[in-house]
Design an enzyme around this catalytic site. Sequence first.
Site, PDB file in Angstrom:
ATOM      1  N   HIS A  18      -2.491  -0.283   1.891  1.00 38.70           N
ATOM      2  CA  HIS A  18      -3.550  -0.746   0.976  1.00 38.70           C
ATOM      3  C   HIS A  18      -4.662  -1.513   1.707  1.00 38.70           C
ATOM      4  O   HIS A  18      -5.707  -1.785   1.119  1.00 38.70           O
ATOM      5  CB  HIS A  18      -2.975  -1.643  -0.126  1.00 38.70           C
ATOM      6  N   ASP A  55       4.727   6.860  -0.263  1.00 41.02           N
ATOM      7  CA  ASP A  55       4.861   5.609  -1.009  1.00 41.02           C
ATOM      8  C   ASP A  55       4.409   5.863  -2.457  1.00 41.02           C
ATOM      9  O   ASP A  55       3.512   6.668  -2.699  1.00 41.02           O
ATOM     10  CB  ASP A  55       3.975   4.537  -0.364  1.00 41.02           C
ATOM     11  N   HIS A  57       2.680   4.208  -4.380  1.00 33.19           N
ATOM     12  CA  HIS A  57       1.297   3.783  -4.635  1.00 33.19           C
ATOM     13  C   HIS A  57       0.325   4.596  -3.770  1.00 33.19           C
ATOM     14  O   HIS A  57       0.697   5.077  -2.700  1.00 33.19           O
ATOM     15  CB  HIS A  57       1.152   2.290  -4.318  1.00 33.19           C
ATOM     16  N   ASP A 143       9.328   2.975  -2.677  1.00 31.68           N
ATOM     17  CA  ASP A 143       9.172   2.502  -4.046  1.00 31.68           C
ATOM     18  C   ASP A 143       9.080   3.638  -5.067  1.00 31.68           C
ATOM     19  O   ASP A 143       8.893   3.377  -6.255  1.00 31.68           O
ATOM     20  CB  ASP A 143       7.988   1.524  -4.179  1.00 31.68           C
TER      21      ASP A 143
HETATM   22 ZN   LIG Z   1       3.992   1.011  -2.583  1.00 31.84          ZN
END
Ligand SMILES: [Zn+2]
Length: 250
Positions: A18, A55, A57, A143
């Site tokens: 991120h 991931d 996200h 995740d």
């Molecule tokens: Zn993540």
Amino acid sequence: MEGQVSTGYVLCRPPGHHAERSEGAGFCIFNNVAVAAAAAREVYGLKRICIVDYDVHHGNGTQHIFEGDEHILFISLHQDSNYPLHSGAVTEQGTGQGEGFTINCPLPPGSGTGAYKAAFERVVLPALEAFRPELVLVSSGFDASYADPLGAQILSSQDFRWMATQLKAIADRHCGGKVLAVHEGGYSEVYTPFCCLAVVEALAGTSSGIIDPFLHEVSNWGYQRLQNHQDAAISAAERPVALLKNKMQA
Ligand SMILES: [Zn+2]
């Protein structure tokens, strides 16, 4: 890159995907996998590096850092409309010279074995075959596991093992097995270790003998099979793969 080992797993904290060029976000300070890709370009002069991000996200930082760069293919499988909100739409396909070298496959919440297998077989693997990477980098977050408090996907350790096995096979075919997986998210203290071990075992081609005690339960859930709405999301992500193939032939 210097031939001492072919495969590595970076078990680092904090995660990185991120983080943007000039600011941290989402638990991330420095974008670890992006630093690795940039070093592979600068130090070793590689011209085709891929980053596969599974991931749960969207890897917004990694995408933004390289979205104008045709030498770095970024492919993200992520939960649609999780963090960061409004990031990682299938229509985000790179900019300028990098157009076609960003592929996003947002998957609906509830995606499991069938959805991730279909996404790999129809999006990730064809894109990698077309791109012929000289180095395979992986943003390895856990995740998307069924036990994660920050995601709503239902993967098991076996699914992560399968994805890692596919990526290793791509690397074996195109770049002497060179895979570097970099740890990202994964917030189930109970289940992340089993998923990460499965990836490390797959990349190293070894078995620790440690059994995932939750595997039988989660892998037999009914909605592990590909659902129609998941199939539609994956079909939409096949279009950017066609664009990449055109760019590689040009
Ligand atoms: Zn993540």
